[in-house]
Scaffold this active site. Sequence first.
Site, PDB file in Angstrom:
ATOM      1  N   THR A  47       1.098  -1.684  -0.079  1.00  0.00           N
ATOM      2  CA  THR A  47      -0.163  -0.328   0.277  1.00  0.00           C
ATOM      3  C   THR A  47       0.673   1.049  -0.284  1.00  0.00           C
ATOM      4  OG1 THR A  47      -1.733  -1.233   0.961  1.00  0.00           O
ATOM      5  CG2 THR A  47      -1.842   1.351   1.140  1.00  0.00           C
ATOM      6  N   TYR A 109       6.147 -12.981  -8.179  1.00  0.00           N
ATOM      7  CA  TYR A 109       6.853 -12.468  -9.713  1.00  0.00           C
ATOM      8  C   TYR A 109       7.210 -14.465 -10.672  1.00  0.00           C
ATOM      9  CZ  TYR A 109       8.412 -12.313 -14.393  1.00  0.00           C
ATOM     10  OH  TYR A 109       8.905 -12.112 -15.875  1.00  0.00           O
ATOM     11  N   LYS A 164      -0.008 -12.951   7.670  1.00  0.00           N
ATOM     12  CA  LYS A 164      -1.185 -11.698   6.896  1.00  0.00           C
ATOM     13  C   LYS A 164      -1.454 -12.709   5.914  1.00  0.00           C
ATOM     14  CE  LYS A 164      -1.706  -7.658   4.480  1.00  0.00           C
ATOM     15  NZ  LYS A 164      -1.256  -6.523   4.414  1.00  0.00           N
ATOM     16  N   ILE A 206      -3.904  -6.569   9.417  1.00  0.00           N
ATOM     17  CA  ILE A 206      -3.435  -5.262   8.384  1.00  0.00           C
ATOM     18  C   ILE A 206      -3.905  -4.324   7.718  1.00  0.00           C
ATOM     19  CG2 ILE A 206      -1.109  -5.309   7.690  1.00  0.00           C
ATOM     20  CD1 ILE A 206      -0.080  -7.341   8.883  1.00  0.00           C
TER      21      ILE A 206
END
Length: 299
Positions: A47, A109, A164, A206
């Site tokens: 973020t 990736y 998370k 979170i």
Amino acid sequence: MQSLIGTGVALVTPFKKDFSVDVEALKRIVSHQIENGIDYLVVLGTTGESATLTKKEKELVITTVIEANASRLPLVLGVGGYNTAEVVEELKTRDLSKFEAVLSVSPFYNKPTQEGIYQHFKTVAEASPIPVILYNVPGRTASNMLPATVLRLAKDFDNVVAIKEAAGDIVQAMRLIQHKPEGFLVISGDDAITLPMVLAGGSGVISVIAEGFPRQFSDMVRLGLERRADEAYKIHYGLLDAIDMIFEQGNPAGIKAVLKTLGLSENTVRLPLVTATDDLASRLESFTKNAGIRSEANV
């Protein structure tokens, strides 16, 4: 890790209209979180658009947050990536003394196997001088860290203290909660299913939406932790439309539109992200004002 129970906020990196880091806006945002009941702050996560920041800018963000926070809330630092050696180098060379833990995203990736994910985090755990929060977000990484891999890491390394979990899969989250070692925290990374996860035994969140609506969302999480489900769900359903909207055109474009409405920062994002459309920004502004949200900067 009692300090990581409750509501953590994934901080944005505010930019001025010229795309430079807006230090004063970042200070306002940190104060807004503290004054409205957030439990801890996460610096330089996804973020925070960390992928678009230079090393010098990252240092500026870290220093600004540490100074603005003034030891009032625990801090978590995002340290992750798809190059294991580079992540280890940062863990070994950065001063982490002001941070409670690092949040480390599963390699993106590369699309490693489950054994590759395990070996990556084994190396990270052995290198980190402070506790590690695993971060599973298959929508961004293109690979899902399965519960068996998470639980293996949690059992093998004392400093792997939490995950998370942002797969958006409540059943997967429940499997983690069901089988986790004592003291290991399962933290929601998906605002829309935070309350069901907390009521199932999760430790909090979170959050992105909480950055714009910190009082409401942190109250919801506390009520959930206290098993006051009916009261918590009133807040949950009151914010659910806003949660959909802030992710409608990517993160953090949506939440930055909210922060602009609050008078905390500009809504500028860096390419390849683009600002929320006028239509989305208008809908978020209307929601925010109708919800009675405001910041001290706007009083």
